[in-house]
Write an enzyme that holds these catalytic residues in place. Structure first.
Site, PDB file in Angstrom:
ATOM      1  N   ASP A 189       0.836  -1.197   0.000  1.00  6.65           N
ATOM      2  CA  ASP A 189       0.000   0.000   0.000  1.00  6.65           C
ATOM      3  C   ASP A 189       0.878   1.259   0.000  1.00  6.65           C
ATOM      4  OD1 ASP A 189      -2.802   0.918   0.493  1.00  6.65           O
ATOM      5  OD2 ASP A 189      -1.919   1.807   2.284  1.00  6.65           O
ATOM      6  N   GLU A 224       2.228   8.490  -7.366  1.00  7.29           N
ATOM      7  CA  GLU A 224       2.906   9.696  -7.843  1.00  7.29           C
ATOM      8  C   GLU A 224       2.288  10.117  -9.169  1.00  7.29           C
ATOM      9  OE1 GLU A 224       4.904  11.975  -8.935  1.00  7.29           O
ATOM     10  OE2 GLU A 224       5.673  12.638  -7.008  1.00  7.29           O
TER      11      GLU A 224
HETATM   12  C1  GLC Z   1      -4.222   3.060  -0.194  1.00 11.31           C
HETATM   13  C2  GLC Z   1      -5.461   2.207  -0.119  1.00 11.31           C
HETATM   14  C3  GLC Z   1      -6.616   3.069   0.293  1.00 11.31           C
HETATM   15  C4  GLC Z   1      -6.311   3.674   1.634  1.00 11.31           C
HETATM   16  C5  GLC Z   1      -4.978   4.409   1.635  1.00 11.31           C
HETATM   17  C6  GLC Z   1      -4.524   4.726   3.012  1.00 11.31           C
HETATM   18  O1  GLC Z   1      -4.329   4.054  -1.156  1.00 11.31           O
HETATM   19  O2  GLC Z   1      -5.671   1.554  -1.346  1.00 11.31           O
HETATM   20  O3  GLC Z   1      -7.812   2.344   0.358  1.00 11.31           O
HETATM   21  O4  GLC Z   1      -7.321   4.569   1.999  1.00 11.31           O
HETATM   22  O5  GLC Z   1      -3.959   3.600   1.062  1.00 11.31           O
HETATM   23  O6  GLC Z   1      -4.179   3.552   3.695  1.00 11.31           O
END
Ligand code: GLC
Length: 527
Positions: free
Chosen positions: A206, A275
């Site tokens: 993530d 990005e």
């Molecule tokens: C990523 C995830 C999203 C989440 C964010 C913060 O972008 O895909 O769902 O809100 O990270 O953890």
């Protein structure tokens, strides 16, 4: 076209199709109205029968669920709402028996503020003081920098307990981990080892572009013209800054090597690249033989599906493998409504487009049924991002409505309780109805996935022949075949040069037009 230097990983195909499961919305077996791990296990046959290579499970870890589980309070525990570690082991065993690999999410940028690490850090317990990014206020009491969180608003939260600000690049309840502290990396490596020992085959990381930032916390400059803007809603101030100092992709990309070392050579690793303007250039730094296998960027979701965007991405990419193609996820409005009219016709069109492209592909649960975006009322929304931007929500919860399985069961077989989000059914109906209809979106996905394999398109090379806003034609050359992909996003039939002499391998239109490409359709020709 450059050669692809990436090795093949363990039991993985080089460019897999990965099916994303959002556990809360897949299948409920505990009568809570929310999906769970056992539910996923009972439905894995559906996934395997599509012909995909792997599942990717969005977070099911212990969490207060402020951000749908991306606010993790314990990275090695299953949240009780989703079940137990034994349930997870059973899921992995069943997936492997069906020939599916299992990828899980790893949220390494931040934790929940309920995480014991954060609670200890807040109290300055020895060993935990610097696990997060703490900074003193400026002399006038204001935050250390002008950085803005992804969801809008300052990226710094004041904590009177320490009389300091703490960085959060997402929600205030998601403090950012201090990646410059080796103790943090030791802890993250142990988490990786924990899941490897439980038999997972790969990880989705993530927010990998956010792990590192300027150690001097210098202000971000304004983005100014739209070119430099990160994609996103214009009413989110995050898009107004040039993210020169709160995201340092070069440092993050070096960290991708550590992640590879921890995970080992056989795991398939993919990262979420946030990005905006330089998405693909950044992605190329993250990927390689000793780093991640692939990343995915938001270009198509944010800039819209068009021949020009596709061709721009392909040109910037060089060799296709490191970019995972996708159109829907738990973070964006569903593509069949976002870029289409929600019809089964458009669902087939986009499937034929995505599944022709060389490289890995991510499918989001329900897209194989043509599931559409739900226009939810404010009272139904759980997602804080959607709620903040109401009445103009980004549409995350509207993409997360539960799976529709059966016609003759309450809530389409998803749950016998009240579903956590209101449910909607796509035009071709739930999965069981689509199975008995040869012309359904589900059957089309199965056929397209089978032909993608037969024609070896995943590992092919792509050459763009025509790129207009509403038309896209490309040649894909694989080890066994040459295919011309023609995509017509207009509302009228279009000529395809050379089409008269070519034999279709797959057509998304229900009523093909001879020697032309039907409105809102895609064709794969044998060339
Ligand atoms: C990523 C995830 C999203 C989440 C964010 C913060 O972008 O895909 O769902 O809100 O990270 O953890």
């Amino acid at each position: 076209m450059e050669a692809d230097p990436r090795p093949t990983r363990g039991l993985w195909p080089k460019n897999p199709v990965i099916y994303q499961i959002y556990p809360r919305s897949f299948q409920d077996t505990s009568e809570t109205g929310e999906g769970d791990l056992r539910g996923i296990t009972t439905r894995l046959e559906h996934v395997a029968s599509l012909g995909v290579d792997s599942v990717w499970l969005s977070p099911f870890f212990a969490s207060p669920m402020c951000d749908g589980g991306y606010d993790v309070a314990d990275q090695t525990a299953v949240d009780p709402r989703f079940g137990t570690l034994d349930d997870f082991d059973a899921l992995v065993a069943r997936a492997h028996a069906l020939g599916l690999r299992v990828m899980i999410d790893q949220v390494f940028n931040h934790t929940s503020d309920q995480h014991p690490w954060f609670q200890k850090s807040l109290r300055r317990e020895p060993g935990f003081e610097d696990m997060y990014v703490w900074q003193d206020p400026r002399p006038d009491g204001s935050a250390p920098s002008n950085w803005i969180a992804f969801f809008g608003g300052a990226a710094w939260r004041w904590h009177p307990q320490r009389a300091q600000y703490c960085l959060h690049q997402f929600l205030p309840c998601q403090p950012s981990l201090n990646h410059r502290n080796p103790k943090v990396h030791d802890a993250l490596r142990e988490i990786t080892e924990f899941w490897l020992a439980r038999g997972v085959d790969g990880f989705r990381y993530d927010a990998v572009t956010s792990f590192f930032y300027d150690p001097e916390f210098r202000d971000n400059p304004p983005a100014g013209d739209t070119q430099a803007r990160i994609p996103g809603p214009a009413n989110n101030p995050f898009t107004m800054q040039r993210h020169d100092n709160d995201m340092l992709p070069n440092d993050c990309a070096a960290f991708a090597r550590d992640i590879r070392d921890w995970a080992g050579p056989d795991q398939y690793l993919i990262g979420e690249i946030n990005e905006g303007p330089k998405s693909i250039e950044v992605l190329r730094k993250f990927t390689g033989p000793d780093r991640l296998d692939a990343g995915y960027v938001v270009d198509l979701a944010e800039r819209g599906v068009s021949g020009t965007v596709l061709s721009d991405m392909i040109a910037r990419l060089g060799a296709p493998g490191p970019l995972a193609w996708w159109l829907s996820s738990h973070d964006q409005a569903r593509h069949v409504s976002r870029d289409g009219d929600g019809s089964a016709r458009d669902a087939r069109l986009f499937a034929a487009l995505t599944l022709a492209l060389p490289g890995p592909v991510l499918l989001f649960q329900g897209e194989e049924l043509g599931m559409t975006q739900s226009d939810l009322p404010f009272e139904a929304l759980h997602d804080p991002f959607d709620r903040t931007y109401w009445p103009d929500p980004p549409g995350r919860d509207g993409a997360r409505t539960p799976m529709v399985w059966e016609d003759d069961a309450p809530n389409y077989g998803f749950t016998s309780a009240a579903p956590w989000l209101p449910m909607i059914c796509p035009p071709d109906g739930p999965a069981d109805r689509q199975l008995s209809n040869e012309g359904s979106v589900l059957q089309f996905y199965r056929t397209a996935l089978r032909k993608r394999g037969d024609l070896n398109l995943a590992d092919g090379r792509i050459e763009v022949l025509l790129a207009e806003d509403r038309m896209f034609i490309a040649r894909i050359v694989s080890v066994s075949d040459t295919v011309v992909l023609a995509v017509n996003l207009t509302d009228g039939p279009q000529d395809v040069p050379y089409a008269g002499t070519l034999r279709p391998a797959l057509q998304s239109a229900e009523q093909p037009v001879s020697d032309q490409i039907a409105p809102r359709s895609a064709i794969w020709y044998h060339a």
